[in-house]
Design a protein around this motif. Structure first.
Motif, PDB file in Angstrom:
ATOM      1  N   ARG A  75       0.971  -1.141  -0.209  1.00 41.59           N
ATOM      2  CA  ARG A  75       0.059  -0.052   0.043  1.00 41.59           C
ATOM      3  C   ARG A  75       0.841   1.147  -0.001  1.00 41.59           C
ATOM      4  O   ARG A  75       1.791   1.512   0.780  1.00 41.59           O
ATOM      5  N   GLU A  76       0.573   1.972  -1.008  1.00 43.07           N
ATOM      6  CA  GLU A  76       1.476   3.355  -1.052  1.00 43.07           C
ATOM      7  C   GLU A  76       1.429   4.063   0.202  1.00 43.07           C
ATOM      8  O   GLU A  76       2.476   4.825   0.487  1.00 43.07           O
ATOM      9  N   GLU A  77       0.316   4.157   0.957  1.00 42.44           N
ATOM     10  CA  GLU A  77       0.548   5.097   2.292  1.00 42.44           C
ATOM     11  C   GLU A  77       1.478   4.421   3.213  1.00 42.44           C
ATOM     12  O   GLU A  77       1.964   5.082   4.079  1.00 42.44           O
ATOM     13  N   VAL A  78       1.699   3.170   3.134  1.00 52.41           N
ATOM     14  CA  VAL A  78       2.567   2.436   4.236  1.00 52.41           C
ATOM     15  C   VAL A  78       4.184   2.749   3.244  1.00 52.41           C
ATOM     16  O   VAL A  78       4.912   3.081   4.196  1.00 52.41           O
ATOM     17  N   MET A  79       4.224   2.612   2.210  1.00 54.17           N
ATOM     18  CA  MET A  79       5.506   2.427   1.595  1.00 54.17           C
ATOM     19  C   MET A  79       6.284   3.831   1.706  1.00 54.17           C
ATOM     20  O   MET A  79       7.158   3.998   1.762  1.00 54.17           O
ATOM     21  N   VAL A  80       5.279   4.734   1.128  1.00 50.97           N
ATOM     22  CA  VAL A  80       6.060   5.960   0.836  1.00 50.97           C
ATOM     23  C   VAL A  80       6.743   6.734   1.999  1.00 50.97           C
ATOM     24  O   VAL A  80       7.829   7.209   2.014  1.00 50.97           O
ATOM     25  N   PRO A  81       6.028   6.809   3.239  1.00 53.10           N
ATOM     26  CA  PRO A  81       6.917   7.264   4.242  1.00 53.10           C
ATOM     27  C   PRO A  81       8.161   6.573   4.771  1.00 53.10           C
ATOM     28  O   PRO A  81       9.085   7.014   5.396  1.00 53.10           O
ATOM     29  N   LEU A  82       8.336   5.250   4.109  1.00 61.54           N
ATOM     30  CA  LEU A  82       9.676   4.226   4.582  1.00 61.54           C
ATOM     31  C   LEU A  82      10.661   4.707   3.739  1.00 61.54           C
ATOM     32  O   LEU A  82      11.210   3.967   2.929  1.00 61.54           O
ATOM     33  N   ARG A  83      11.170   6.207   3.778  1.00 58.17           N
ATOM     34  CA  ARG A  83      12.145   6.628   3.041  1.00 58.17           C
ATOM     35  C   ARG A  83      13.412   5.964   3.400  1.00 58.17           C
ATOM     36  O   ARG A  83      13.655   5.690   4.579  1.00 58.17           O
ATOM     37  N   GLY A  84      14.502   6.330   2.410  1.00 64.49           N
ATOM     38  CA  GLY A  84      15.749   6.074   2.584  1.00 64.49           C
ATOM     39  C   GLY A  84      16.246   5.108   1.703  1.00 64.49           C
ATOM     40  O   GLY A  84      15.739   4.135   1.201  1.00 64.49           O
ATOM     41  N   SER A  85      17.856   4.899   1.977  1.00 65.68           N
ATOM     42  CA  SER A  85      18.614   3.903   1.117  1.00 65.68           C
ATOM     43  C   SER A  85      19.030   2.669   2.150  1.00 65.68           C
ATOM     44  O   SER A  85      19.659   1.734   1.593  1.00 65.68           O
ATOM     45  N   VAL A  86      18.718   2.619   3.244  1.00 64.42           N
ATOM     46  CA  VAL A  86      19.034   1.481   4.164  1.00 64.42           C
ATOM     47  C   VAL A  86      17.635   1.014   4.863  1.00 64.42           C
ATOM     48  O   VAL A  86      16.928   2.183   5.301  1.00 64.42           O
ATOM     49  N   ALA A  87      17.469  -0.086   4.795  1.00 64.14           N
ATOM     50  CA  ALA A  87      15.946  -0.635   5.614  1.00 64.14           C
ATOM     51  C   ALA A  87      16.259  -1.976   5.892  1.00 64.14           C
ATOM     52  O   ALA A  87      17.218  -2.896   5.379  1.00 64.14           O
ATOM     53  N   CYS A  88      15.486  -2.415   6.964  1.00 62.95           N
ATOM     54  CA  CYS A  88      15.374  -4.047   7.254  1.00 62.95           C
ATOM     55  C   CYS A  88      14.241  -4.247   7.528  1.00 62.95           C
ATOM     56  O   CYS A  88      13.565  -3.343   7.860  1.00 62.95           O
ATOM     57  N   GLY A  89      13.706  -5.715   7.566  1.00 66.94           N
ATOM     58  CA  GLY A  89      12.490  -5.944   7.803  1.00 66.94           C
ATOM     59  C   GLY A  89      12.472  -7.346   8.395  1.00 66.94           C
ATOM     60  O   GLY A  89      13.408  -7.999   8.558  1.00 66.94           O
ATOM     61  N   HIS A  90      11.414  -7.744   8.850  1.00 69.86           N
ATOM     62  CA  HIS A  90      11.115  -9.252   9.484  1.00 69.86           C
ATOM     63  C   HIS A  90       9.549  -9.674   9.297  1.00 69.86           C
ATOM     64  O   HIS A  90       8.674  -8.910   9.270  1.00 69.86           O
ATOM     65  N   VAL A  91       9.626 -11.004   9.192  1.00 73.73           N
ATOM     66  CA  VAL A  91       8.357 -11.853   9.091  1.00 73.73           C
ATOM     67  C   VAL A  91       8.175 -12.554  10.218  1.00 73.73           C
ATOM     68  O   VAL A  91       9.379 -13.192  10.557  1.00 73.73           O
ATOM     69  N   ARG A  92       7.138 -12.520  11.115  1.00 75.40           N
ATOM     70  CA  ARG A  92       7.231 -13.189  12.340  1.00 75.40           C
ATOM     71  C   ARG A  92       6.613 -14.350  12.362  1.00 75.40           C
ATOM     72  O   ARG A  92       5.094 -14.296  12.159  1.00 75.40           O
ATOM     73  N   TYR A  93       6.832 -15.383  13.060  1.00 71.40           N
ATOM     74  CA  TYR A  93       5.887 -16.403  13.502  1.00 71.40           C
ATOM     75  C   TYR A  93       6.327 -16.314  15.124  1.00 71.40           C
ATOM     76  O   TYR A  93       7.281 -16.725  15.532  1.00 71.40           O
ATOM     77  N   SER A  94       5.464 -16.025  15.998  1.00 69.69           N
ATOM     78  CA  SER A  94       5.563 -15.633  17.332  1.00 69.69           C
ATOM     79  C   SER A  94       6.228 -16.903  18.188  1.00 69.69           C
ATOM     80  O   SER A  94       5.551 -17.987  18.194  1.00 69.69           O
ATOM     81  N   THR A  95       7.475 -16.943  18.524  1.00 66.59           N
ATOM     82  CA  THR A  95       8.133 -18.055  19.328  1.00 66.59           C
ATOM     83  C   THR A  95       8.209 -17.676  20.952  1.00 66.59           C
ATOM     84  O   THR A  95       8.083 -18.599  21.767  1.00 66.59           O
ATOM     85  N   THR A  96       8.329 -16.391  21.004  1.00 66.46           N
ATOM     86  CA  THR A  96       8.452 -15.871  22.339  1.00 66.46           C
ATOM     87  C   THR A  96       7.928 -14.528  22.523  1.00 66.46           C
ATOM     88  O   THR A  96       7.937 -13.884  21.610  1.00 66.46           O
ATOM     89  N   GLY A  97       7.170 -14.234  23.441  1.00 65.14           N
ATOM     90  CA  GLY A  97       6.428 -13.017  23.736  1.00 65.14           C
ATOM     91  C   GLY A  97       4.901 -13.133  22.868  1.00 65.14           C
ATOM     92  O   GLY A  97       4.617 -14.020  22.229  1.00 65.14           O
TER      93      GLY A  97
END
Ligand code: SF4
Length: 494
Positions: A75-97
């Motif tokens: 979704r553009e409204e999510v992606m546009v604010p994620l500016r910059g040339s460095v980024a990291c991300g995560h997909v999660r299956y909850s194992t703790t917490g």
């Protein structure tokens, strides 16, 4: 603590759930969009939540959401604010917490040294003890995730630079971790000294001729963004990327690596390359070895989709028994589609898997699955074959019996709920109502990896869920650890 939605037919509580997937990129225009693509390729490693943090040279930007990457990060409204040339991300299956947005990664904190974002695949097995100590000393935790302990250890370290603080923190944690960290100074990727969880490095050329550096849980994520595989991050290695400068550090005393053998059985996508081996090829070799060890007279070899498919192909090719798709899986089963009510709930199982009745009727079938956890899915699948009037139903499993819990980031139930921890082979076959049941041997699994057998003194992989031979101390699990280690010693003495 995980809860299983009884109406959620995508989670039947009987698979070893995926752990997590991480992806980071430094030096790319629109870094966050590439991270979203990379996470999409890693979605099989965690479907509960996803998050991306970017850095634009001045500020960090984060979006985290429950659910899949698609539907959130397209979704553009999510992606546009994620500016910059460095980024990291995560997909999660909850194992703790608990399953809550505050536990969704990357976790972020403003430290005295500046912003600090962290994405973690694995599990810190002494997190509870560390957390108790930190809270006593005044740390205020925002989440119930084990990963947050690393942030607090960095924040309270007396070392001067952020890299030294980070190394200081890692020297105090036990367990499994592949990490991607972002600071204003640059991106850091590292693997625990045993290399339990995977992490690879790649590169992708930019339109100005420069190269962006990528870190990902699996090579399939590099393929999807059009990147080239460079190498695996070594166990115990820490790689720092500052602009175009890449430095490698080895802050830990070297130990013999013990990467998770279950990546080959189930977690990794078959089109990934792990430890220089094709996951698909290893899975087929496991199936072939299973056919050698546990042959059976039958008319059809049928995979339990999707994870049993390559092993079933290997079993069929080795045994000469025809491979057929006797169970069809729907890929359109949503998490909350099924409404409450016993009758409808039962039908929900068929929404996910359905017997190919015309094929099954009157045939002796060999079902191939990757593992048995509680046994409830195996029972349903065998019953489904009986309802489709199979003449005989034999079950062959592409991993040894899962007798022990995983404390390294894979959601396994407590030992008492593992079918193989409480029943012998005959009892398990009776429970799942199969005419016969067999698992690949632990030596056979290592053979499929190209080793003559499991090296009992120095195994090349973590295989603790099969053997109870945990490669680290388990501070938070003293009771479980001592019981398992005692059992292991007893087995060795025999
Ligand atoms: Fe992998 Fe099993 Fe070891 Fe967990 S215990 S890291 S699932 S081999």
């Amino acid at each position: 603590m995980l809860t299983t939605n009884p109406f959620d037919v995508s989670q039947d509580g009987d698979t070893l759930h995926e752990e997590c997937g991480i992806f980071g990129i430094s030096g790319a225009a629109d870094a966050a969009r590439l991270v979203a693509l990379g996470l999409h390729a890693l979605q099989h490693r965690g479907q509960e939540a996803a998050g991306i943090t970017s850095f634009d040279g001045t500020e960090f930007h984060t979006h985290r959401a429950m659910g899949h990457v698609a539907g959130n990060f397209d979704r553009e409204e999510v992606m546009v604010p994620l500016r910059g040339s460095v980024a990291c991300g995560h997909v999660r299956y909850s194992t703790t917490g608990e399953t809550a947005l505050r536990n969704v990664q990357p976790l972020y904190a403003d430290l005295a040294s500046g912003g600090f974002a962290i994405a973690h695949n694995g599990n810190i097995s002494n997190a509870m003890r560390l957390r108790r100590d930190l809270v006593r000393r005044g740390s205020i935790f925002q989440s119930t995730s084990d990963t947050e302990t690393i942030i607090h250890l960095v924040a309270t370290s007396n070392y001067r630079t952020v890299v030294d603080k980070f190394i200081d923190a890692l020297k105090r944690v036990e367990g499994a971790y592949s990490l991607i960290v972002m600071t204003p100074e640059g991106m850091i990727a590292c693997r625990d000294p045993l290399g339990i969880r995977p992490l690879v490095m790649g590169k992708i050329e930019q339109s100005d001729g420069s190269e962006a550096v990528i870190f990902a849980s699996e090579t399939v994520a590099l393929d999807v963004v059009g990147a080239t595989f460079v190498r695996s991050i070594e166990p115990g290695e820490l790689v720092m990327v500052k602009g175009s400068e890449i430095t490698s550090h080895s802050p830990f005393a070297p130990v013999a690596p013990r990467p998770c053998i279950f990546e080959f059985v189930y977690f990794s996508r078959p089109d990934s390359i792990s430890e220089d081996r094709s996951v698909y090829t290893v899975r087929k070799a496991i199936g072939a070895q299973l056919a050698i060890e546990s042959p059976v007279e039958a008319d059809l070899v049928i995979p339990v989709p999707d994870s049993g498919t390559p092993a079933a192909l290997g079993y069929a090719q080795e045994s000469g028994i025809p491979f057929e798709l006797g169970i069809i899986r729907s890929h359109y089963v949503g998490r909350t589609f099924i409404q409450p009510g016993d009758k409808v709930r039962h039908l929900g199982v068929k929404l996910k898997h359905n017997a190919n009745r015309a094929l099954i009727k009157g045939k002796r079938v060999v079902l191939i699955d990757d593992s048995i956890v509680r046994g409830t899915t195996s029972l349903k699948i065998v019953e489904m074959m009986r309802e489709a009037v199979a003449a005989e139903v034999h079950m062959r499993i592409a991993s040894p019996p899962t007798r022990h819990s995983c404390f390294y980031g894979v959601d396994t139930p407590e030992r008492a709920k593992l079918l193989a921890a409480t029943k012998n082979l005959e009892e398990m076959a009776t429970y799942i109502k199969a005419d016969s049941l067999a698992f690949i041997s632990i030596d056979g699994l290592y053979k499929a990896l190209g080793e003559p057998q499991r090296n009992a003194i120095r195994p090349s992989h973590c295989d603790a869920c099969f053997t109870g031979d945990y490669p680290t101390t388990l501070t938070d699990q003293d009771d479980v650890s001592s019981v398992d280690q005692f059992a292991l010693l007893a087995e060795r003495m025999i």
